[in-house]
Design a protein around this motif. Sequence first.
Motif, short mmCIF file in Angstrom:
data_model
loop_
_atom_site.label_atom_id
_atom_site.label_comp_id
_atom_site.label_asym_id
_atom_site.label_seq_id
_atom_site.Cartn_x
_atom_site.Cartn_y
_atom_site.Cartn_z
N PHE B 11 0.82 -0.96 0.06
CA PHE B 11 -0.05 0.03 -0.07
C PHE B 11 0.89 1.26 -0.09
O PHE B 11 1.78 1.42 0.67
CB PHE B 11 -0.74 -0.09 1.16
N LEU B 13 1.38 4.64 1.03
CA LEU B 13 0.83 5.41 2.05
C LEU B 13 1.09 6.72 1.81
O LEU B 13 2.04 6.92 0.83
CB LEU B 13 1.03 5.06 3.43
N ALA B 20 1.57 -5.25 2.93
CA ALA B 20 0.78 -6.20 3.66
C ALA B 20 0.42 -7.50 3.45
O ALA B 20 0.35 -8.17 4.37
CB ALA B 20 -0.78 -5.36 3.42
N GLU B 39 -4.04 -13.87 13.45
CA GLU B 39 -4.47 -12.68 14.02
C GLU B 39 -5.12 -11.75 13.11
O GLU B 39 -4.69 -11.52 11.98
CB GLU B 39 -3.44 -12.35 14.75
N SER B 40 -5.93 -10.80 13.99
CA SER B 40 -6.27 -9.49 13.08
C SER B 40 -5.04 -8.66 12.61
O SER B 40 -4.12 -8.61 13.30
CB SER B 40 -6.96 -8.59 14.30
N GLY B 41 -5.32 -8.39 11.45
CA GLY B 41 -4.24 -7.40 10.86
C GLY B 41 -3.10 -8.21 10.29
O GLY B 41 -2.36 -7.67 9.58
N GLY B 43 -3.30 -9.96 7.47
CA GLY B 43 -3.14 -9.86 5.93
C GLY B 43 -4.20 -10.64 5.29
O GLY B 43 -4.12 -10.96 4.10
N LYS B 44 -4.95 -11.37 5.96
CA LYS B 44 -5.97 -12.33 5.49
C LYS B 44 -6.69 -11.75 4.58
O LYS B 44 -7.01 -12.10 3.15
CB LYS B 44 -6.84 -13.04 6.32
N VAL B 46 -6.46 -8.75 2.90
CA VAL B 46 -5.89 -8.03 1.79
C VAL B 46 -5.30 -9.22 0.70
O VAL B 46 -5.72 -9.12 -0.50
CB VAL B 46 -4.52 -7.45 2.29
N GLU B 178 -14.48 -14.48 6.70
CA GLU B 178 -15.04 -14.44 7.51
C GLU B 178 -16.56 -14.33 7.72
O GLU B 178 -17.03 -13.32 8.18
CB GLU B 178 -14.35 -13.31 8.87
N HIS B 211 -10.67 -16.33 11.95
CA HIS B 211 -9.79 -16.47 13.22
C HIS B 211 -10.08 -17.75 14.00
O HIS B 211 -9.23 -18.21 14.96
CB HIS B 211 -10.12 -15.30 14.16
N1 LIG Z 1 -6.38 0.15 2.13
C1 LIG Z 1 -5.21 0.04 3.16
N2 LIG Z 1 -4.43 0.94 3.19
C2 LIG Z 1 -3.25 0.68 3.90
N3 LIG Z 1 -2.97 -0.54 4.54
C3 LIG Z 1 -3.81 -1.37 4.70
C4 LIG Z 1 -5.13 -1.07 3.84
N4 LIG Z 1 -5.81 -2.06 3.91
C5 LIG Z 1 -5.39 -2.97 4.84
N5 LIG Z 1 -4.17 -2.38 5.30
C6 LIG Z 1 -3.32 -2.91 6.11
O1 LIG Z 1 -3.04 -4.30 5.95
C7 LIG Z 1 -2.83 -5.04 6.83
C8 LIG Z 1 -3.60 -6.39 6.82
O2 LIG Z 1 -4.93 -6.20 6.83
P1 LIG Z 1 -6.20 -7.13 6.64
O3 LIG Z 1 -7.48 -6.45 6.53
O4 LIG Z 1 -5.71 -8.08 5.32
O5 LIG Z 1 -6.31 -7.88 7.82
P2 LIG Z 1 -7.01 -9.20 8.16
O6 LIG Z 1 -5.88 -10.42 8.61
O7 LIG Z 1 -8.00 -9.48 7.53
O8 LIG Z 1 -7.53 -8.78 9.74
P3 LIG Z 1 -8.99 -9.08 10.40
O9 LIG Z 1 -9.02 -10.52 11.11
O10 LIG Z 1 -8.87 -8.04 11.29
O11 LIG Z 1 -9.85 -8.92 9.31
C9 LIG Z 1 -3.40 -4.59 8.21
O12 LIG Z 1 -2.01 -4.11 8.84
C10 LIG Z 1 -3.85 -3.25 7.53
O13 LIG Z 1 -3.60 -1.90 8.26
#
Ligand SMILES: Nc1ncnc2c1ncn2[C@@H]1O[C@H](COP(=O)(O)OP(=O)(O)OP(=O)(O)O)[C@@H](O)[C@H]1O
Lengths: 400, 330, 688
Positions: B11, B13, B20, B39-41, B43-44, B46, B178, B211
């Motif tokens: 990403f 920024l 990610a 865990e949350s965050g 990258g699943k 993404v 999820e 999760h």
């Molecule tokens: N549009 C974006 N811009 C910048 N960073 C992003 C963006 N979307 C996601 N991220 C970052 O990418 C990383 C992965 O996010 P992701 O949504 O894939 O997590 P997740 O594993 O699905 O978590 P959750 O279980 O909470 O859904 C996170 O650190 C998030 O901050």
Amino acid sequence: MNPINQQRWQRFSKNKMAMLSLKIFLALTIISLLSEVFFNDKALVVYYKGEMHFPFIQNAIPAKTFGLENESEANYLELQKTFRKKPEDGNWLMMPFIPYHYRSITKIDTEPIDLQLKKTEDFYSKQIKELQIDPNANKEKIYQLKLTRNQALGKLDSQKYHPLPPSLARKHFLGTDSTGRDILAQLSYGYRIAIAFAIILLIINYIIGIAIGCAMGYLGSWYDLLMQRVIEVLSNIPFLYIIIIIAAILRSHGFTMGFWALVGIYVSLGWMGMTWYMRTATLKEKSREYVLAARAAGASDTRIVFKHILPNVVSLLVTFAPFSISGSIIGLTSLDFLGYGLPKDYPSWGSLIKLGTDNIQAPWIITSIVCAMVLVLFLINAVGEGIRQAFDPKKISHFE
Amino acid sequence: MLQVKNLSTTFALENETVCAVDKLSFDLPQGKTLGIVGESGSGKSVSALSILRLLPRPMGQSTGEVLVDGKNILDMNPEEMLKIRGNKISMIFQEPMTALNPVHSVGKQLMETFFLHFPEITKADAWNRSLEMLTKVGIPAPDKRMHEYPHQLSGGMRQRVMIAIALSCEPDILIADEPTTALDVTVQAQIIQLMKDLQKKNNMSIIFITHDLGVVAESCDEVLVMYAGRMVEQAPVIELFEKPSHPYTKALMASLPQLSQQRKTQLQTISGLVPSLKELKDGCRFGPRSGFPHDEESLTKRPEIQQITESHRIEWCPICQKALQETSLC
Amino acid sequence: MKKYLTVVGFLFFASILTIILLAARKNTFLRETRENISIADIKRPKPFPICDEQWPTDLVWHNGMDQDIFSDPKATKGGTWNTSLTSFPPNFRQVGPDSNSGFRGAMDDNDLGLVDVHPVTQKLIPALAKEWAISKDRTIVYFKIDPDAKWDDGMPVIADDFIFRLKAMRSPGIVAPWYNQYYSTMVSDILKFDKHKIAVKLPSPMADTVLKAAMRPLPYHYYGELREIRKKYPLSRAISYLKRDNKEVPPNILKIKDEYESSVTSAKEGEKTPKEPSVEITVEDVEANWVKNHNWKIQPRTGPYNISSFIKGKEVTFERNKNWWAKDKKYYKNRYNVDQIRYTVIRDTNLAFEKFKLGQLDQFALLLPNYWHSKAKYLDPVDRGYMQKLWFYTQKPEGSSQISFNLDHPRLKDKNLRLGIIYALNIQNMLDTVLYGDYERSETFHEGYGEYSHPTLKARRFNPQKAIEYFNKAGYTKIARDGVRINDKGEILSFKILYAAPFHTQRILALQNEAKKLGLHLELDNFDTTAVFKAMLNKEHEIAWHGWGAGLRPQYRGQFHQSFAHKKQNNNLSNLDDDEVSQMIDEYRFALDTPTRVELAHKIEERLFELAPAVPTYKVPYFRQGLWRWVKYPPFIATPSNDMIMDAYGLFWIDVELQKEIRAKMTKKEIIYDIPPLIKNTRYKGAP
Ligand SMILES: Nc1ncnc2c1ncn2[C@@H]1O[C@H](COP(=O)(O)OP(=O)(O)OP(=O)(O)O)[C@@H](O)[C@H]1O
Ligand SMILES: [Mg+2]
């Protein structure tokens, strides 16, 4: 209908003020749309020698058709008089509720007034002559007499000229302006133009605003930046100068500033308003999950904007519409007031205000137009407020 | 069927770019279910979005390969992409509350997918097939529901509608991000059962993101554990549960409540926080939280992937590996 | 991108800030006063040489002292006259860019010429010249400058001031091409015999010889010596300037001229004629940046008043010169009585009217019928005896209001159509209704010029039968929807009528309404005043509603001569291109004796009537004013040439005692029992 919209409509119809305003507004609008039927110097129906004529929707009917001398179009008020003189012929005609078109100029019969003027003059001069035997002792009386005489004469004399005050007998319910045109008729025709202008402007502005605003919000990046700058530049252009310049250019090419030219200018400098709102709304909606879902289902960008995002921001468009309409009406009116608006022989509220302020001694002009203006703006804003409340998302779901 | 090779997503920024997803690779055979946990965050989501190229533009950029039937999705032009989405690969989202458009009726939204992918279809046909889909996902009185709006449905029902929409074009691959998190436990079970049934019928592959290791255990064939944008371990579900190798997987397992555990014993949690993407280094990412002292080298040099068995891959740094072997010895 | 935006944004705000600051600077209202320079400090420039010619001895001298005086000996000095301006003058110059503002007249009135015209008899009376004489061939006028004549800085008016004016007006530095041209062609030279004796040479014998030669001086000592500059002009102009300045044409220019002429003659037909080359010549010029330097300078004047102080954008005050050199002269005695004249900028007429009613302005023009009959009908101050209304018929050349047809318009070319339109214009009805019957119908294009005006010609009146007849002749036989006539080609009988003043709308609406009944639609076309004037001069109109100012004698050339037809930026608004008229106009222009000129003028009017390129509308042969009663005037009120009570003749005065008394009564709302009569003086009404 969408249950949300149903709810909104219910909420709106429960708002008594807004509902009443809407009804009056619609009634006024319908009357003004049918101005030719209510305010016209052409008869609605003429029955002459066994034949029916409908002059108000027909081409100009030469006066000789009805047995009058001249070739030009018949003067129906005159015709009515001649018909009435000879009831035995069985001819009749029906004039509209108010027998004046916005452009018809009423002629004043000055003869009886002249006669009265002379009488009044004689009446006072005789008295003054008597008092003048001893001018010093009677100086106050003479002064008073002269004053009343002058005022009486002045009042009489002013009846010979337009503007004339409201009168039921003359069927000038709101009086005439300084040219001799009926104010009520002008209000009605002027209202029609103003509302048509506002609605056309609204539609075009919305189309442009939606297209560009959505594109800005949805596409983002350089397009957004570029359009933002364009809009900033355009919004900083002094409107009046542009109007003057464009009119001058138009004229040098043989065109005058007409209704559509004005719409064009207004649009070219006014489309930005809605664009900002649409941009923000799109930006907001774009990040909602249903947009992502739609994309995941294979919907294209245009489809997403128009089928998914737009219906979600429609409430915004609807809530803004009344205020946009009242804004346009005010805009057109002030432009006409300044003399840069519609051609001068168009019926227009702005020129009525100008006439009113220029003839403040004839208060019925300014009073009528100001009241009309206040009423219409109030109605539109009341409807707008009603819509806004009906659409208020805070009210859609609330906790008891 | 679906092959993901070295998929990386960054990403851009404001003044830096974050990664990610970092070189993710896996295969998904036909008819199988791959669970992605983490865990949350981690990258699943993404990763899932990257597969369908649904990342927010222009910040999100993916590299690598996503092969469907041998064709790389990442190289396709937008028109081809429209044909893939919803038709070949469908996706279900985490939040059934917001993933349906509030202004359109259920029927309209269902029919839309048909119109999108079968432009010749008649309205009546689309209607009937939508109705059929609703019946399939087990919504009672479907012809009534067709006229209703999302806010008139319960969460479970909405998720069913989502699934109906996702499956309406009989996709080969379903990505479920999820799908059950927002639902209560009974409904969760129903939905999972539903997906399983439909999978069997259509011989469809599923990527199941969650999760919830419990859910994974009962519905997946294989599991891929993600941490901070990277795969840490991938194995068939039974193998992973029986023999978790990576310290992170272990920690994750430990946080799962077991039936055998006594009620009062506290659940183990993983100490520390998921590292922010901005402060990530290239080396062992779980190192700082693992409880084993890591040296500078292991924190900066990317560990290699080791194939433990034929179907069991793991990415760990020498220190974790050693420490783990030591603890397992005791 | 961000950096770039910051820079652009910064520049944007910076420029806005500068504009605001500049605007604020411009709007700081500071009173500026005229600087006083004592005579001793004035540097006298090098005098112009005395001419070689001999002062003739056989001349017949006139001094104009045989006329009656026209001022009132009862006039007293003192008081301040408060009046208003609609906009502040863009500068105080009398020539150069933007100098032709409404304020110009106020300054011009205080620059005397060599002679003046008696306002009642129209005979010549002395001004700066004490005596004058005409040479036998009527090309030279000799003047003896009054030795008493002085500029208001104390310097005497001498021959050099007149020569300086001629040279200055011919110089490129004043940036006024019209003046350059006028002073190069209408005056050929000024000869100086001594300090007070000059002769003005005209290029050819002319009618009204003395008036044509009666120049105004320009203070040489104030503007200083001229300098020589090199300047490029088109070849022919350069040569004419050299001849004008009595200089020899240098050989290199002659060579260029020969080459150019031969190239013109050898140019084949159909080929473009070669462009006229430009050459550089030496001319005399005023100081560098003259225009800019003199925007706000106040030059010395020979008249009774001069600007004493001003606040930019707000007001200008003129002060009476207590030691005016002419104050005791026969025709100047008892005139110019108020001590100060203060012009205040009041942009809105309604506001000015309110200020007048409060006594902040001494007078208000009530010329417009709706003021006279309606707004100013009952004025409280009039009823209380503080104020008076005055209606005075004058007898002077009338400005001409008319409706001009653009003959270059494909349809208006047709005379039948024009006549139809003229007969369809119910001007009398307009005068009777909208204008309260006050204005009078104009019969010809030049009324009020005494014998020059045509005595019998009558303009075509509204005539429905004839209108229809001519419309039919022009092919507009059918009546279309909405009652407008239409011809076989489907062209509707509708024309745009372009006009400048928004308050004329009602008048044209009245015409429109009547014309509509005959099947003629007049489309009202009005916009920003300057834009309208420009459009008219560019002949962009179909029909123009307009008016011209009055001159001393009827002027036909600018408006009707064919040399201006089909060209932009001139006054021939009809694009009239008629050989007969043009020839008569040329004859009229160069004819010397009055009877011939009068006859020609009548003939031209008749021919114009026949051709109908335009139709005269109305005239206003009077002025009407509201006056506070402390404003006093002679028993005969005003001369037939007056524009208003307060004008160039300055016959009125302010009764300062009465002013105090009335103001005191006003605060107490006390009544003065004799209501001032509404004065309507028709002594000069109805004369040609
Ligand atoms: N549009 C974006 N811009 C910048 N960073 C992003 C963006 N979307 C996601 N991220 C970052 O990418 C990383 C992965 O996010 P992701 O949504 O894939 O997590 P997740 O594993 O699905 O978590 P959750 O279980 O909470 O859904 C996170 O650190 C998030 O901050
Ligand atoms: Mg997620």
